[in-house]
Motif scaffolding. Structure first.
Motif, short mmCIF file in Angstrom:
data_model
loop_
_atom_site.label_atom_id
_atom_site.label_comp_id
_atom_site.label_asym_id
_atom_site.label_seq_id
_atom_site.Cartn_x
_atom_site.Cartn_y
_atom_site.Cartn_z
N ILE A 189 -30.64 1.45 1.20
CA ILE A 189 -32.07 1.13 1.21
C ILE A 189 -32.33 -0.19 0.49
N ALA A 190 -31.69 -0.38 -0.65
CA ALA A 190 -31.87 -1.62 -1.41
C ALA A 190 -31.45 -2.85 -0.61
N HIS A 191 -30.45 -2.69 0.25
CA HIS A 191 -29.92 -3.83 1.02
C HIS A 191 -30.49 -3.96 2.42
N HIS A 192 -31.31 -3.00 2.86
CA HIS A 192 -31.67 -2.98 4.29
C HIS A 192 -32.48 -4.18 4.76
N ASP A 193 -33.12 -4.89 3.88
CA ASP A 193 -33.91 -6.05 4.30
C ASP A 193 -33.09 -7.34 4.32
N ALA A 217 -37.64 -3.18 -0.35
CA ALA A 217 -36.31 -2.56 -0.26
C ALA A 217 -35.86 -2.05 -1.63
N HIS A 218 -35.98 -2.88 -2.65
CA HIS A 218 -35.56 -2.47 -3.99
C HIS A 218 -36.49 -1.42 -4.59
N LYS A 219 -37.78 -1.60 -4.37
CA LYS A 219 -38.74 -0.60 -4.85
C LYS A 219 -38.52 0.73 -4.13
N GLY A 220 -38.25 0.65 -2.85
CA GLY A 220 -38.00 1.85 -2.06
C GLY A 220 -36.73 2.57 -2.49
N ALA A 221 -35.73 1.80 -2.88
CA ALA A 221 -34.48 2.40 -3.37
C ALA A 221 -34.76 3.25 -4.61
N ASN A 222 -35.61 2.74 -5.49
CA ASN A 222 -35.97 3.50 -6.70
C ASN A 222 -36.75 4.76 -6.36
N ILE A 223 -37.69 4.66 -5.44
CA ILE A 223 -38.47 5.83 -5.02
C ILE A 223 -37.55 6.85 -4.36
N ALA A 224 -36.67 6.37 -3.49
CA ALA A 224 -35.73 7.28 -2.81
C ALA A 224 -34.85 8.01 -3.81
N MET A 247 -30.91 10.30 6.59
CA MET A 247 -31.76 10.44 5.40
C MET A 247 -32.19 9.06 4.89
N ALA A 248 -31.26 8.11 4.88
CA ALA A 248 -31.59 6.74 4.45
C ALA A 248 -32.65 6.15 5.38
N GLY A 249 -32.51 6.40 6.68
CA GLY A 249 -33.50 5.91 7.64
C GLY A 249 -34.88 6.49 7.38
N MET A 250 -34.92 7.76 7.02
CA MET A 250 -36.21 8.41 6.74
C MET A 250 -36.88 7.82 5.49
N LEU A 251 -36.08 7.30 4.58
CA LEU A 251 -36.61 6.81 3.31
C LEU A 251 -36.72 5.28 3.20
N HIS A 252 -36.15 4.54 4.13
CA HIS A 252 -35.93 3.11 3.91
C HIS A 252 -37.20 2.29 3.66
#
Length: 152
Positions: free
Chosen positions: A101-105, A72-79, A53-58
C-alpha cells in the motif's frame, strides 16, 4: 467468515460517512483493484488472498480524508491499524500488505514482486473502468507491459 469478506465489512464501516454517490465509486474501485490483484497474483504465483486484501485497503486514506496527498503512506498506516485491531493478519502478512500500500502510487519505480501486483492491479482498474479516458502518463509504460503480459 473468510478474511476478505470480513475486511469488506470493515471497509464499508470505515467509509460509512462518505457521500453515498462517492462511496459507491470508492467501493467499486476498491473491489475492482481487489479483483484485479487476485487475477494478477494467481498469474504470477503471489499470495492472492493477501493481495486482494491490499487492493481493498490501498486507497483507504484518500477516501477517508478526501485527499490524495501522500495517500499511499497515510493509507499504509490506516491499513496497519485496521489489520491489527481486527486481527486479520499475522505480523509478516501485515508487513507485506502495508508495504504494498505504501508503494502503490510509485508507478514509475520497481519494488518487490508482491508490491508490483498491487500497482498493476490499480493501473488495470483505472484503465478498464473508463475506456474513454486516456491512460495516465505515469501509468502508460506499466499498462503497455500488462497488455503484453496478458496478451490484451
Amino acid at each position: 467468515m473468510g478474511r476478505l469478506k470480513t475486511l469488506k465489512g470493515i471497509i464499508e464501516e470505515e467509509l460509512k460517512e462518505m457521500d453515498p454517490t462517492k462511496k459507491t465509486a470508492a467501493m467499486a474501485h476498491l473491489y475492482g483493484v481487489s479483483l484485479q490483484a487476485t487475477i494478477i497474483a494467481r498469474h504470477r504465483g503471489e499470495n492472492s488472498e493477501l493481495l486482494a486484501m491490499a487492493g481493498m485497503l490501498h486507497d483507504i486514506a484518500a477516501y477517508k480524508t478526501g485527499s490524495y496527498e501522500d495517500h499511499a503512506h497515510k493509507g499504509a498506516n490506516i491499513a496497519k491499524e485496521i489489520l491489527k485491531q481486527h486481527q486479520l493478519t499475522n505480523s509478516e502478512e501485515t508487513k507485506l500488505i502495508v508495504e504494498a500500500i505504501a508503494h502503490h502510487d510509485d508507478k514509475d519505480r520497481k519494488d518487490s514482486a508482491f508490491d508490483e501486483v498491487l500497482k498493476d492491479a490499480d493501473v488495470m482498474d483505472h484503465v478498464f473502468k473508463d475506456l474513454d479516458k486516456p491512460v495516465k502518463a505515469k501509468e502508460q509504460a506499466r499498462y503497455e507491459a500488462l497488455c503484453e503480459e496478458f496478451q490484451l
